[in-house]
Motif scaffolding. Structure first.
Motif, PDB file in Angstrom:
ATOM      1  N   SER A  20      87.967  34.659 -15.587  1.00 15.94           N
ATOM      2  CA  SER A  20      89.146  35.330 -15.048  1.00 15.94           C
ATOM      3  C   SER A  20      90.390  34.963 -15.852  1.00 15.94           C
ATOM      4  N   PRO A  21      91.265  35.950 -16.095  1.00 15.50           N
ATOM      5  CA  PRO A  21      92.517  35.639 -16.783  1.00 15.50           C
ATOM      6  C   PRO A  21      93.444  34.745 -15.956  1.00 15.50           C
ATOM      7  N   LEU A  22      93.127  34.570 -14.685  1.00 14.91           N
ATOM      8  CA  LEU A  22      93.960  33.737 -13.809  1.00 14.91           C
ATOM      9  C   LEU A  22      93.416  32.319 -13.650  1.00 14.91           C
ATOM     10  N   GLN A  23      92.283  32.030 -14.275  1.00 17.84           N
ATOM     11  CA  GLN A  23      91.653  30.712 -14.139  1.00 17.84           C
ATOM     12  C   GLN A  23      92.660  29.605 -14.440  1.00 17.84           C
ATOM     13  N   GLY A  24      92.856  28.701 -13.474  1.00 18.26           N
ATOM     14  CA  GLY A  24      93.728  27.555 -13.662  1.00 18.26           C
ATOM     15  C   GLY A  24      95.212  27.828 -13.508  1.00 18.26           C
ATOM     16  N   ARG A  25      95.600  29.084 -13.292  1.00 13.83           N
ATOM     17  CA  ARG A  25      97.024  29.412 -13.115  1.00 13.83           C
ATOM     18  C   ARG A  25      97.486  28.997 -11.727  1.00 13.83           C
ATOM     19  N   ARG A  26      98.783  28.728 -11.594  1.00 14.16           N
ATOM     20  CA  ARG A  26      99.400  28.405 -10.297  1.00 14.16           C
ATOM     21  C   ARG A  26     100.298  29.589  -9.944  1.00 14.16           C
ATOM     22  N   TRP A  32     115.952  35.587 -10.581  1.00 15.87           N
ATOM     23  CA  TRP A  32     115.823  34.177 -10.947  1.00 15.87           C
ATOM     24  C   TRP A  32     114.619  33.980 -11.856  1.00 15.87           C
ATOM     25  N   LEU A  33     113.474  34.562 -11.478  1.00 14.07           N
ATOM     26  CA  LEU A  33     112.257  34.435 -12.275  1.00 14.07           C
ATOM     27  C   LEU A  33     112.424  35.079 -13.651  1.00 14.07           C
ATOM     28  N   ALA A  34     112.972  36.287 -13.677  1.00 15.68           N
ATOM     29  CA  ALA A  34     113.138  37.007 -14.941  1.00 15.68           C
ATOM     30  C   ALA A  34     114.063  36.247 -15.893  1.00 15.68           C
ATOM     31  N   ALA A  35     115.116  35.645 -15.361  1.00 17.31           N
ATOM     32  CA  ALA A  35     116.071  34.899 -16.196  1.00 17.31           C
ATOM     33  C   ALA A  35     115.415  33.692 -16.864  1.00 17.31           C
ATOM     34  N   ARG A  36     114.321  33.218 -16.283  1.00 18.52           N
ATOM     35  CA  ARG A  36     113.624  32.043 -16.819  1.00 18.52           C
ATOM     36  C   ARG A  36     112.306  32.406 -17.502  1.00 18.52           C
ATOM     37  N   GLY A  37     112.054  33.694 -17.654  1.00 17.17           N
ATOM     38  CA  GLY A  37     110.848  34.146 -18.330  1.00 17.17           C
ATOM     39  C   GLY A  37     109.563  33.916 -17.557  1.00 17.17           C
ATOM     40  N   VAL A  38     109.669  33.824 -16.222  1.00 15.77           N
ATOM     41  CA  VAL A  38     108.488  33.619 -15.386  1.00 15.77           C
ATOM     42  C   VAL A  38     107.922  34.983 -15.006  1.00 15.77           C
ATOM     43  N   ARG A  39     106.662  35.211 -15.345  1.00 10.81           N
ATOM     44  CA  ARG A  39     105.995  36.479 -15.050  1.00 10.81           C
ATOM     45  C   ARG A  39     105.858  36.669 -13.544  1.00 10.81           C
ATOM     46  N   PHE A  40     106.107  37.887 -13.075  1.00  9.75           N
ATOM     47  CA  PHE A  40     105.919  38.203 -11.657  1.00  9.75           C
ATOM     48  C   PHE A  40     105.510  39.654 -11.503  1.00  9.75           C
ATOM     49  N   VAL A  41     104.928  39.942 -10.348  1.00  7.39           N
ATOM     50  CA  VAL A  41     104.511  41.290  -9.997  1.00  7.39           C
ATOM     51  C   VAL A  41     105.083  41.610  -8.628  1.00  7.39           C
ATOM     52  N   LEU A  87      93.908  45.392 -11.193  1.00  6.86           N
ATOM     53  CA  LEU A  87      95.283  45.695 -11.634  1.00  6.86           C
ATOM     54  C   LEU A  87      96.209  44.513 -11.395  1.00  6.86           C
ATOM     55  N   LEU A  88      96.063  43.882 -10.239  1.00  9.04           N
ATOM     56  CA  LEU A  88      96.895  42.731  -9.913  1.00  9.04           C
ATOM     57  C   LEU A  88      96.652  41.590 -10.900  1.00  9.04           C
ATOM     58  N   PHE A  89      95.395  41.280 -11.158  1.00  6.48           N
ATOM     59  CA  PHE A  89      95.055  40.182 -12.069  1.00  6.48           C
ATOM     60  C   PHE A  89      95.527  40.475 -13.483  1.00  6.48           C
ATOM     61  N   THR A  90      95.381  41.714 -13.919  1.00  6.34           N
ATOM     62  CA  THR A  90      95.831  42.093 -15.261  1.00  6.34           C
ATOM     63  C   THR A  90      97.347  41.926 -15.375  1.00  6.34           C
ATOM     64  N   ALA A  91      98.070  42.339 -14.337  1.00 12.70           N
ATOM     65  CA  ALA A  91      99.531  42.234 -14.364  1.00 12.70           C
ATOM     66  C   ALA A  91     100.006  40.779 -14.381  1.00 12.70           C
ATOM     67  N   LEU A  92      99.234  39.889 -13.764  1.00 12.44           N
ATOM     68  CA  LEU A  92      99.612  38.470 -13.698  1.00 12.44           C
ATOM     69  C   LEU A  92      99.122  37.648 -14.892  1.00 12.44           C
ATOM     70  N   ALA A 123     100.227  39.511 -20.607  1.00 10.08           N
ATOM     71  CA  ALA A 123     100.155  40.917 -20.179  1.00 10.08           C
ATOM     72  C   ALA A 123     101.427  41.631 -20.576  1.00 10.08           C
ATOM     73  N   ALA A 124     101.288  42.889 -20.878  1.00  7.17           N
ATOM     74  CA  ALA A 124     102.457  43.685 -21.312  1.00  7.17           C
ATOM     75  C   ALA A 124     103.318  44.073 -20.150  1.00  7.17           C
TER      76      ALA A 124
END
Length: 124
Positions: free
Chosen positions: A5-11, A77-86, A114-119, A123-124
């Motif tokens: 999974s592309p999310l393996q180990g992510r928080r 806040w997230l975008a200003a710090r480059g944190v990916r979000f959906v 779709l959710l996993f790909t976006a996170l 991801a683009a």
């Protein structure tokens, strides 16, 4: 899903105000091998959390509407710090303010792929 999974180990921070949706979403994310941070269901609590715990998560899932308040301050806040979000919403694309239309969005009920790909990292 697990190891490949592309999310393996992510928080992943989950900001969702509906208990059942949050429970389902957290289950999907954990099955993909990621660790859940939260869920948090209130705008003010979520904003305080990200401001004081920025190293506790890698990316986030944000419900657009949190008990009648838009989650845009958290997104900013997230975008200003480059944190990916959906963004997640039970409504269509029209539910987002046009200023936020360029960010990834998943409609409820979720398509896990779709959710996993976006996170996923990179991801683009």
């Amino acid at each position: 899903m697990g190891q490949d999974s592309p999310l393996q180990g992510r928080r992943i921070l989950v900001v969702e105000d509906d208990f059942f949706v949050a429970q389902s979403l957290c289950g999907l994310i954990e099955e993909a091998g990621a660790k859940i941070v939260g869920p948090i269901g209130w705008m003010d609590q979520a904003l305080k959390y990200v401001e004081s715990n920025s190293d506790a998560f890698d990316c986030a899932v944000l419900d657009v509407d949190l008990h009648g308040e838009k989650s845009y301050a958290i997104a900013d806040w997230l975008a200003a710090r480059g944190v990916r979000f959906v963004f997640t919403t039970g409504y269509g694309a029209d539910a987002l303010d046009p200023a936020y239309a360029g960010y990834p969005r998943c409609e409820k009920p979720f398509d896990p792929r779709l959710l996993f790909t976006a996170l996923a990292p990179g991801a683009a």
